[in-house]
Structure formats: structure tokens, C-alpha cells
Design a protein around this motif. Sequence first.
Motif, PDB file in Angstrom:
ATOM      1  N   ASP A   1     -11.232  35.539  -0.776  1.00  0.00           N
ATOM      2  CA  ASP A   1     -11.340  34.932  -2.106  1.00  0.00           C
ATOM      3  C   ASP A   1     -12.386  33.824  -2.204  1.00  0.00           C
ATOM      4  O   ASP A   1     -12.473  33.166  -3.248  1.00  0.00           O
ATOM      5  CB  ASP A   1      -9.969  34.358  -2.510  1.00  0.00           C
ATOM      6  CG  ASP A   1      -8.893  35.427  -2.564  1.00  0.00           C
ATOM      7  OD1 ASP A   1      -8.872  36.185  -3.540  1.00  0.00           O
ATOM      8  OD2 ASP A   1      -8.090  35.522  -1.612  1.00  0.00           O
ATOM      9  N   THR A   2     -13.141  33.614  -1.156  1.00  0.00           N
ATOM     10  CA  THR A   2     -14.196  32.597  -1.189  1.00  0.00           C
ATOM     11  C   THR A   2     -15.460  33.191  -0.572  1.00  0.00           C
ATOM     12  O   THR A   2     -15.402  34.232   0.103  1.00  0.00           O
ATOM     13  CB  THR A   2     -13.807  31.334  -0.384  1.00  0.00           C
ATOM     14  OG1 THR A   2     -13.960  31.597   1.026  1.00  0.00           O
ATOM     15  CG2 THR A   2     -12.363  30.913  -0.681  1.00  0.00           C
ATOM     16  N   PRO A   3     -16.612  32.555  -0.736  1.00  0.00           N
ATOM     17  CA  PRO A   3     -17.862  33.061  -0.140  1.00  0.00           C
ATOM     18  C   PRO A   3     -18.031  32.651   1.323  1.00  0.00           C
ATOM     19  O   PRO A   3     -19.149  32.587   1.833  1.00  0.00           O
ATOM     20  CB  PRO A   3     -18.938  32.419  -1.028  1.00  0.00           C
ATOM     21  CG  PRO A   3     -18.338  31.149  -1.507  1.00  0.00           C
ATOM     22  CD  PRO A   3     -16.863  31.429  -1.681  1.00  0.00           C
ATOM     23  N   TYR A   4     -16.928  32.397   2.012  1.00  0.00           N
ATOM     24  CA  TYR A   4     -16.984  31.913   3.395  1.00  0.00           C
ATOM     25  C   TYR A   4     -17.767  32.853   4.307  1.00  0.00           C
ATOM     26  O   TYR A   4     -18.658  32.433   5.056  1.00  0.00           O
ATOM     27  CB  TYR A   4     -15.563  31.735   3.919  1.00  0.00           C
ATOM     28  CG  TYR A   4     -15.460  31.249   5.345  1.00  0.00           C
ATOM     29  CD1 TYR A   4     -15.833  29.949   5.689  1.00  0.00           C
ATOM     30  CD2 TYR A   4     -14.974  32.079   6.354  1.00  0.00           C
ATOM     31  CE1 TYR A   4     -15.726  29.497   7.001  1.00  0.00           C
ATOM     32  CE2 TYR A   4     -14.863  31.642   7.666  1.00  0.00           C
ATOM     33  CZ  TYR A   4     -15.237  30.345   7.980  1.00  0.00           C
ATOM     34  OH  TYR A   4     -15.130  29.890   9.269  1.00  0.00           O
ATOM     35  N   ASP A   5     -17.466  34.152   4.243  1.00  0.00           N
ATOM     36  CA  ASP A   5     -18.145  35.099   5.127  1.00  0.00           C
ATOM     37  C   ASP A   5     -19.645  35.161   4.850  1.00  0.00           C
ATOM     38  O   ASP A   5     -20.458  35.244   5.775  1.00  0.00           O
ATOM     39  CB  ASP A   5     -17.537  36.489   4.970  1.00  0.00           C
ATOM     40  CG  ASP A   5     -16.126  36.573   5.535  1.00  0.00           C
ATOM     41  OD1 ASP A   5     -15.659  35.580   6.110  1.00  0.00           O
ATOM     42  OD2 ASP A   5     -15.494  37.639   5.383  1.00  0.00           O
ATOM     43  N   GLN A   6     -20.010  35.113   3.568  1.00  0.00           N
ATOM     44  CA  GLN A   6     -21.430  35.128   3.219  1.00  0.00           C
ATOM     45  C   GLN A   6     -22.149  33.895   3.750  1.00  0.00           C
ATOM     46  O   GLN A   6     -23.299  33.981   4.199  1.00  0.00           O
ATOM     47  CB  GLN A   6     -21.604  35.211   1.698  1.00  0.00           C
ATOM     48  CG  GLN A   6     -21.127  36.534   1.095  1.00  0.00           C
ATOM     49  CD  GLN A   6     -19.682  36.471   0.639  1.00  0.00           C
ATOM     50  OE1 GLN A   6     -18.831  35.896   1.319  1.00  0.00           O
ATOM     51  NE2 GLN A   6     -19.408  37.074  -0.514  1.00  0.00           N
ATOM     52  N   LEU A   7     -21.478  32.756   3.713  1.00  0.00           N
ATOM     53  CA  LEU A   7     -22.080  31.532   4.248  1.00  0.00           C
ATOM     54  C   LEU A   7     -22.320  31.667   5.748  1.00  0.00           C
ATOM     55  O   LEU A   7     -23.376  31.283   6.263  1.00  0.00           O
ATOM     56  CB  LEU A   7     -21.179  30.337   3.954  1.00  0.00           C
ATOM     57  CG  LEU A   7     -21.078  29.908   2.485  1.00  0.00           C
ATOM     58  CD1 LEU A   7     -20.022  28.823   2.307  1.00  0.00           C
ATOM     59  CD2 LEU A   7     -22.436  29.409   1.984  1.00  0.00           C
ATOM     60  N   LEU A   8     -21.339  32.215   6.453  1.00  0.00           N
ATOM     61  CA  LEU A   8     -21.511  32.394   7.893  1.00  0.00           C
ATOM     62  C   LEU A   8     -22.674  33.337   8.183  1.00  0.00           C
ATOM     63  O   LEU A   8     -23.482  33.094   9.087  1.00  0.00           O
ATOM     64  CB  LEU A   8     -20.226  32.946   8.510  1.00  0.00           C
ATOM     65  CG  LEU A   8     -18.996  32.036   8.529  1.00  0.00           C
ATOM     66  CD1 LEU A   8     -17.831  32.739   9.228  1.00  0.00           C
ATOM     67  CD2 LEU A   8     -19.286  30.716   9.229  1.00  0.00           C
TER      68      LEU A   8
END
Length: 230
Positions: A192-199
Motif C-alpha cells: 500500500d505504499t511506494p516502499y518497494d519502488q523506492l528501494l
Amino acid sequence: MAVSPIPLYPGGLVVVQPQRRKHCAGCRRGPLPLLVLEDGVPRCLDCADLGHLVFLPRGDTALTRRAREESALWAVVVRFDRRRGRYDRRGLLVEEPALARAEARCLVDAEARRRRRARDARRRAVEDERFTAAFAAEIVRLFPGCPADRARAIAAHASARGSGRVGRSAAGRALTEGAVTSAVVAAVRHVDTPYDQLLMSGVPRYEARRRIAPALAGVLREWAGAADAG
């Protein structure tokens, strides 16, 4: 990282699969696929009087146990795992006639063992289904706003057998609030957040967590149904 010593196995010798090219300190043969350390120096299996043994890879528990029982002389084969910083068991060296006898014993009751494995697999599947349902129910209790399908998906992911995830930990098996909440937080962070994209864009993990913290807290507040949740 500290290197674990070569493990000892009661009743058996230890043979090493070396990662680097090693030569026998006695006959100078090499590089050695397997070696025995004697007084800190490598010896080939022939010089260590183990050259007549055959290798049985790990994997078949019944065959391994029976080959060890049948063999008057046997050795455990280990290899160093750099990632874990320890020696892992890779198989056994056993006498060839002993291996043949063990294989014959396994053939006699192969069908019975197959049926037992099938029964055990069905039993584990039922246990896993019940535990996943209980985990999902606890998620809904703590986060009543969480959709039922999401709760089930989070529970199934967190409690997958052999995964090493929080649901398989002692706290997870006990359905503690901390373990269940950790599973929910991890799921929201990745889905539900852009966490994976940031990584994937190269943002360091702790910085990525800082950036998505408001979005994460928002979902948790919504699911918990309380203004001060999260």
C-alpha cells in the motif's frame, strides 16, 4: 563475521568439501574434492584411510539413517557456507555394501513410507489451514477495518511453513499482538505504499521507511478504526 568451527558428530568422522584448491599434505595429490583435516593439515581420503567409502548426498532421510546404521565406518561431509558463516551438512560417506543394504531396506517399505508421507502432508496442510484462519481472525480483531481478503492474504504469507517469517516464529505461533501487528505492517509497507519502488530506485532502506511512514500510519489508522493507531 566469526567463522564457526567444523562441527563434531558423535560416532562419526568429519570430511570437508573445500572451497579453495587444496592438496594432500601426504601424497601431494590435488586439488581435493574432499579432505580430512589432521593436525590442521589437509589429507586426501586415501591417506586418511577413507578412500573406500562412497558419497551419499543428503535429502533422503530414511536412506541416510539406514546407511549410517549399516556402515561400520562412516563420515559426515560438510561444506562452509560463507553467507551463514558456518559449516552445513552435505551428506555422508559410507561403505558401499552398507549403502546397498540400506537401499534394499528402503525398497521393502517404500510404499508404506510414501503413504506415511502423504498422511503427514495432509495433516500439516490441515494444521496450516487452521493456523492461517486463526492468524487472519486475529488480524481482523486488531484491525477491524482490514478487508477480509487482505487479512487472509497477510496471514497466509506470514505463516507459510518453512518461510522463516514472523508467523512461524514462537511469537507468531502464539498469535501475540506484536507478531500479528508486525505482519500487518510489513504487508501494508510493501503493498500500500511506494516502499518497494523506492528501494528499487536506490533509496536506502531506512530512508525509504521514513518517507513512507505517513502513508503506512494512515492505512493502519484506517484499519484500526482509531485516530491514535499506528
